[in-house]
Design a protein around this motif. Structure first.
Motif, mmCIF file in Angstrom:
data_model
loop_
_atom_site.group_PDB
_atom_site.id
_atom_site.type_symbol
_atom_site.label_atom_id
_atom_site.label_comp_id
_atom_site.label_asym_id
_atom_site.label_seq_id
_atom_site.Cartn_x
_atom_site.Cartn_y
_atom_site.Cartn_z
ATOM 1 N N ARG A 39 33.051 19.665 46.118
ATOM 2 C CA ARG A 39 33.488 20.625 47.129
ATOM 3 C C ARG A 39 33.394 22.039 46.556
ATOM 4 O O ARG A 39 33.604 22.248 45.363
ATOM 5 N N SER A 41 35.436 24.370 47.541
ATOM 6 C CA SER A 41 36.835 24.779 47.445
ATOM 7 C C SER A 41 37.703 23.595 47.845
ATOM 8 O O SER A 41 37.202 22.580 48.335
ATOM 9 N N GLU A 43 39.604 23.314 50.341
ATOM 10 C CA GLU A 43 39.537 23.089 51.790
ATOM 11 C C GLU A 43 38.201 22.500 52.230
ATOM 12 O O GLU A 43 38.072 22.036 53.356
ATOM 13 N N ASP A 44 37.202 22.533 51.381
ATOM 14 C CA ASP A 44 35.865 22.074 51.716
ATOM 15 C C ASP A 44 35.796 20.547 51.742
ATOM 16 O O ASP A 44 36.617 19.861 51.133
ATOM 17 N N LYS A 75 26.879 15.862 54.647
ATOM 18 C CA LYS A 75 28.163 16.538 54.512
ATOM 19 C C LYS A 75 28.640 16.947 55.887
ATOM 20 O O LYS A 75 27.864 17.542 56.637
#
Length: 165
Positions: A39, A41, A43-44, A75
């Motif tokens: 990820r 981040s 939040e990703d 993704k």
């Protein structure tokens, strides 16, 4: 049994800005066919790249030395909760037409595959396959064409223990 009982804890990851040539080298080095894409981040969402994704890219004339993982990966990928039952994992794999998924609960915990199900459980004995196929798979929601329009299945209502992303 549940996902956490059969998952493989050792998971190999790769950055989305790595090239697919680098991805194939990591796969070869660790003798795996799938990498989880890190990820960007917290939040990703996680991504996934498989040998099949790479083969399709090369077949479509993508240069492995300059094509990034983010260009060919999936993704967000379908993920499973560590508490998801093996039976529900089988149903999910059949409906989503996948063979492998990361196990995530707030963070990446492992990966579960069809091979894990076959080798670590008795769910795929002939008796259980017949039982699952005839009585349980038909319970899963599925999109269907009706009166000139698509009816979209309510997956979240049926399988509240899995998530995507």
């Amino acid at each position: 049994m549940k996902a956490s009982d059969i998952m493989t804890s050792k998971v190999f990851t790769i950055d989305s800005l790595a090239t697919i040539m680098q991805a194939t080298k990591v796969m070869e080095q660790h003798k795996v066919k799938t990498l989880i894409v890190d990820r960007a981040s917290v939040e990703d969402a996680y991504g996934i790249i498989t040998q099949t994704d790479i083969a399709k890219a090369i077949a479509n004339a993508k240069d492995p030395a300059i094509t990034y993982v983010c260009e060919v990966m999936t993704k967000p990928c379908i993920v499973v909760n560590p508490d998801l039952s093996i039976e529900h994992i089988i149903k999910l794999f059949v409906q989503a037409r996948i063979r492998i998924a990361p196990v995530i609960k707030n963070k990446l915990l492992g990966i579960v595959s069809l091979t894990d199900i076959i080798t670590k459980t008795d769910y795929l004995t002939p008796e259980k396959v017949k039982y699952i196929y005839t009585s349980r798979l038909s319970e899963l929601p599925s999109d269907r064409w009706r009166d000139g329009e698509w009816e979209v299945a309510d997956w979240e209502g049926e399988l509240e223990n899995w998530c995507s992303g």
